[in-house]
Motif scaffolding. Structure first.
Motif: not given
Length: 571
Positions: A263-266, A231-234, A462-464, A253-254
């Motif tokens: 949590e990795d893409a808050r 979706i983002c690439n498009k 692990p940090l997110t 982020q995604v």
């Protein structure tokens, strides 16, 4: 040519209506009754700091306008990365059916030609940030996309409604204009949200879209990464669309190589949910206006599954509208083919019901008060030839419970069921095979699981968030010594969900619908990773790495929605 309407809207309508001769040539009349227009939205343009935003649109007037008769209005918009229907495209359109060779979204859009000829005015507009990509100097709508924000995209859509009310000769009921909405995917999502904001909307046809974007894009907190990357690439790499600052950050982020959980893409945590009809439902002070809805959804849609249609049906029905679902075999797919897959998706049929041709007939009933279209409350396709008519689709009960015991262990070293049906997923089946020919799978499986990270698990980020492990759960059928994943659907469950104890909290899995045969063994498939959640674009054929070091243990049970039916709808 564009017309701006800051000073006089009447001028354009005079041009549109005047000068028409009595020629019956369809193309000539259509050309005289179509124009490209610009509508001013009161929502700010955060790309240039302007307090308003210019929204580009195509206006198609019916023959009734030339004859001085009133007519209903259909407002249409496009899918993600797309653009409005232009005058040239409408004139070239031939209304499709579910059997047509064109893709599903094009089949839905093709109904605009049939609707104009049936006496509807149509406004097809570009969502902010999207458009014609510079065709003949046409840059589309201003601003950057917020992904269907109530404060931006829905305000834009409200401005389109107001323009139509102010400037067209619309049919009314005691002053209330007759207005319907049409579109697929991104063009389906604006419809129920606009109906929530504007009670003048009478009928909507949301197609392969969402009720809760977070539940589709990050079910149980796990990013549906293959779809999100695509979706983002498009829009970022291919279409040259313009995104708002928060959407650009969300795509960054995604698309990070190792991101797995929300949590990795808050930034997406609130963005996904807020840009959904579900956010209106969550507001206890909000009262959803009554609106009639024909919801078209794909049972095998791996982006927006059947659950989205069922939840939208439930919410809109509670507001008093006449709400129907036609769940067919088409939609967003792009899953890999292989021994554990059901293969290519099907067509937009539910048994004998053609979802595509039903669109115009249903809108005729709602907006022109023409003959009613006989539809069940809910029709769900069981395969490309068979459908079932029901009044509701219920969660599973304990009548068909699969025990996951002793403790099962999955790891990311195994891919998923589309690579090898026998070896790549753990299969836990009911003790009894299917014996009755009137049994089907239909509904939402309910899992009660304790998922734990094994000592060998390693979360790459692990940090997110917590050092989470996960399992991807689908419903499987073993038939003729072959196991396949029903409807290509899986649901992730994380160890960090904290659903533990003697009776873990129930988890709704992806709703499924499938015809069963005598001798089938029905059960649960457990994966350590799955194509839909890996760090490569959907349909690319790539190999993901972000779940490679996943290792989880699973204990519990899953209830399967196996029911008995008396009659099936066969095509």
């Amino acid at each position: 040519m564009y017309f701006r309407f800051a000073s006089s809207f009447t001028l354009l309508l005079t041009i549109l209506a005047g000068g028409c001769d009595s020629s019956s040539d369809r193309d000539e009349i259509a050309e005289r009754l179509t124009r490209e227009i610009i509508i001013t939205s009161p929502a700010p343009n955060d790309s240039n700091g302007n307090l308003t935003t210019a929204i580009t649109a195509s206006l198609f007037l019916p023959d009734e306008h030339r004859d001085g008769k009133a007519y209903p209005l259909i407002i249409h918009s496009h899918s993600w990365g797309g653009s409005r229907i232009s005058s040239e495209e409408l004139r070239a359109m031939e209304p499709a059916t579910a059997a047509s060779s064109s893709d599903y979204g094009s089949q839905v859009d093709s109904q605009l030609a049939a609707l104009r000829e049936a006496g509807y005015a149509i406004i097809s507009f570009d969502q902010r940030g999207f458009g014609r990509n510079g065709d003949d100097g046409d840059e589309g709508s201003e601003g950057g996309s917020h992904g269907m924000s109530p404060d931006f995209e829905i305000e834009d859509a409200k401005a389109v409604v107001q323009w139509g009310v102010d400037n067209l000769n619309l049919l009314t009921d005691d002053g209330d204009p007759r207005i319907g909405l049409l579109g697929s995917s991104y063009g389906g999502a604006f419809q129920p949200m606009l109906a929530a904001e504007d009670p003048r909307i009478d009928a909507i046809v949301p197609s392969m879209t969402w009720h809760n974007l977070e539940a589709s894009f990050a079910p149980n907190g796990v990013l549906k990464k293959a779809w999100l990357i695509a979706i983002c690439n498009k829009v970022v790499d291919e279409d040259g669309a313009e995104l708002s600052a928060e959407m650009e950050l969300a795509c960054t982020q995604v698309r990070l190589n190792n991101s797995r959980e929300i949590e990795d893409a808050r930034i997406t945590e609130s963005l996904f949910f807020d840009n959904s009809l579900a956010s209106y439902e969550a507001d206890s002070s909000f009262q959803m206006p009554k609106v009639d809805a024909l919801i078209l959804q794909g049972v095998r849609d791996t982006l927006f599954p059947l659950n989205e249609a069922l939840n939208m049906h439930r919410y809109l029905s509670s507001a008093g509208g006449d709400v129907k679902i036609i769940a067919h075999e088409s939609g967003h797919s792009a899953v890999r083919s292989g021994p554990g897959s059901q293969g290519a998706i099907g067509q937009a049929y539910c048994g004998s019901i053609d979802a595509i041709t039903a669109i115009r007939r249903w809108l005729d009933e709602k907006l022109y008060k023409r003959a009613a279209l006989a539809l069940p409350d809910i029709c769900v396709a069981l395969d490309n030839q068979t459908g079932v008519h029901v009044t509701n689709v219920a969660p599973a009960t304990s009548a068909h419970r699969v025990a996951i015991s002793p403790v099962a262990t999955v790891t990311g070293s195994s891919e998923n069921n589309v690579r090898s049906a026998a070896d790549e997923a753990l299969f836990f089946a009911l003790s009894q095979t299917i014996t009755q020919t009137n049994q089907i799978l239909l509904g939402t499986p309910i899992a009660r699981l304790t998922v734990s990270a094994s000592p060998f698990n390693s979360d790459p980020t692990p940090l997110t968030g917590p050092n989470a492990a996960g399992v991807f759960i689908g419903i499987g059928i073993q038939r003729n010594n072959r196991i396949y994943l029903v409807d290509d659907q899986v649901q992730p469950v994380l160890s960090s969900d904290n659903r533990t104890g003697a009776t873990p909290e129930p988890i709704e899995l992806v709703a499924v619908a499938e015809k069963l045969e005598a001798g089938d063994r029905v059960g649960v498939l457990l994966y350590g990773k799955h194509d839909l959640y890996e760090n490569h674009p959907i349909g690319s054929g790539g190999t993901g790495t972000n779940w490679d070091n996943n290792a989880a243990t699973i204990l519990g049970s899953v209830d399967l929605p196996i029911i008995e039916v008396d009659n099936l709808d066969l095509r």
